[in-house]
Motif scaffolding. Structure first.
Motif, PDB file in Angstrom:
ATOM      1  N   HIS A 190      -1.911  -5.537   1.547  1.00  0.00           N
ATOM      2  CA  HIS A 190      -3.219  -6.176   1.390  1.00  0.00           C
ATOM      3  C   HIS A 190      -2.978  -7.550   0.781  1.00  0.00           C
ATOM      4  O   HIS A 190      -2.069  -7.720  -0.037  1.00  0.00           O
ATOM      5  N   TYR A 195     -12.332  -1.958  -3.390  1.00  0.00           N
ATOM      6  CA  TYR A 195     -12.842  -2.226  -2.045  1.00  0.00           C
ATOM      7  C   TYR A 195     -14.370  -2.152  -1.974  1.00  0.00           C
ATOM      8  O   TYR A 195     -14.915  -1.878  -0.894  1.00  0.00           O
ATOM      9  N   GLU A 207      -5.620   1.241   9.439  1.00  0.00           N
ATOM     10  CA  GLU A 207      -5.919   1.486   8.018  1.00  0.00           C
ATOM     11  C   GLU A 207      -4.640   1.434   7.179  1.00  0.00           C
ATOM     12  O   GLU A 207      -4.590   0.742   6.154  1.00  0.00           O
ATOM     13  N   LYS A 244       0.827  -1.207   0.000  1.00  0.00           N
ATOM     14  CA  LYS A 244       0.000   0.000   0.000  1.00  0.00           C
ATOM     15  C   LYS A 244       0.869   1.269   0.000  1.00  0.00           C
ATOM     16  O   LYS A 244       2.074   1.197   0.266  1.00  0.00           O
TER      17      LYS A 244
HETATM   18  P1  CMP Z   1      -7.136  -4.798   3.897  1.00  0.00           P
HETATM   19  O1  CMP Z   1      -6.617  -6.131   4.270  1.00  0.00           O
HETATM   20  O2  CMP Z   1      -6.616  -4.148   2.667  1.00  0.00           O
HETATM   21  O3  CMP Z   1      -8.732  -4.874   3.801  1.00  0.00           O
HETATM   22  C1  CMP Z   1      -9.567  -3.797   4.073  1.00  0.00           C
HETATM   23  C2  CMP Z   1      -8.834  -2.628   4.634  1.00  0.00           C
HETATM   24  O4  CMP Z   1      -9.638  -1.709   5.338  1.00  0.00           O
HETATM   25  C3  CMP Z   1      -7.827  -3.104   5.688  1.00  0.00           C
HETATM   26  O5  CMP Z   1      -6.799  -3.808   5.120  1.00  0.00           O
HETATM   27  C4  CMP Z   1      -7.465  -1.792   6.341  1.00  0.00           C
HETATM   28  O6  CMP Z   1      -6.586  -1.022   5.525  1.00  0.00           O
HETATM   29  C5  CMP Z   1      -8.842  -1.122   6.344  1.00  0.00           C
HETATM   30  N1  CMP Z   1      -9.543  -1.341   7.621  1.00  0.00           N
HETATM   31  C6  CMP Z   1     -10.068  -2.472   8.096  1.00  0.00           C
HETATM   32  N2  CMP Z   1     -10.658  -2.279   9.279  1.00  0.00           N
HETATM   33  C7  CMP Z   1     -10.514  -0.975   9.547  1.00  0.00           C
HETATM   34  C8  CMP Z   1     -10.913  -0.150  10.624  1.00  0.00           C
HETATM   35  N3  CMP Z   1     -11.585  -0.646  11.666  1.00  0.00           N
HETATM   36  N4  CMP Z   1     -10.591   1.144  10.565  1.00  0.00           N
HETATM   37  C9  CMP Z   1      -9.921   1.636   9.509  1.00  0.00           C
HETATM   38  N5  CMP Z   1      -9.523   0.904   8.448  1.00  0.00           N
HETATM   39  C10 CMP Z   1      -9.805  -0.393   8.478  1.00  0.00           C
END
Ligand code: CMP
Length: 138
Positions: free
Chosen positions: A115, A49, A110, A9
């Motif tokens: 990912h 997403y 976040e 990321k």
């Molecule tokens: P990722 O594995 O890319 O999948 C969804 C993404 O949303 C996650 O990683 C984080 O970057 C983000 N994410 C998930 N949960 C939260 C949260 N509670 N607050 C902020 N960002 C989140």
């Protein structure tokens, strides 16, 4: 052979850990079948997403994902979806196991460096979202 999508990321690119992340993948016997650097638009991040569009963090997440360059990769190997998720650690770096990528480099739930697809169906969608068949060479 299983495939999965990995993203380093914008925070991972900014922190200069592209090489470190790739080293961990290769060290675990994972092969890189495709790789490129992209800078997503907000719309591209929203499409990627889309499953999270009702979540409170959706707008902030898609702002972040379109804030700078990211590295997208197709990883290949036996059981690579689970293997990659093990190397990444839990989404929340505070809950991630010792020695995982997120534990070692993330400082925010976040902005969590990487990912990885969570299942074969999502891997297929996510790989096709960023790569066409001619770009997957390995
Ligand atoms: P990722 O594995 O890319 O999948 C969804 C993404 O949303 C996650 O990683 C984080 O970057 C983000 N994410 C998930 N949960 C939260 C949260 N509670 N607050 C902020 N960002 C989140």
């Amino acid at each position: 052979m299983e495939q999965t999508l990995s993203i380093i990321k914008p925070d991972g690119v900014a922190k200069g850990v592209i090489g470190e992340v790739i080293k961990r993948f290769e060290g675990a016997g994972i092969k890189i079948a495709a790789m490129k650097m992209i800078h997503m638009t907000k719309a591209q991040a929203q499409g990627f997403y889309a499953v999270h569009k009702e979540r409170p963090f959706f707008d902030s997440l898609t702002d972040f994902m379109s804030s700078g360059p990211a590295v997208v990769m197709v990883l290949k190997g036996e059981n690579v979806i689970a293997k990659n998720r093990e190397l990444m650690g839990a989404t929340n770096y505070k809950e991630a196991a010792e020695g995982t990528i997120r534990k070692d480099f993330a400082t925010d739930i976040e902005k969590n460096i990487v990912h990885g697809s969570d299942a074969p169906e999502t891997a297929e969608f996510e790989i096709n979202y960023f790569f066409n068949s001619f770009e997957i060479a390995g």
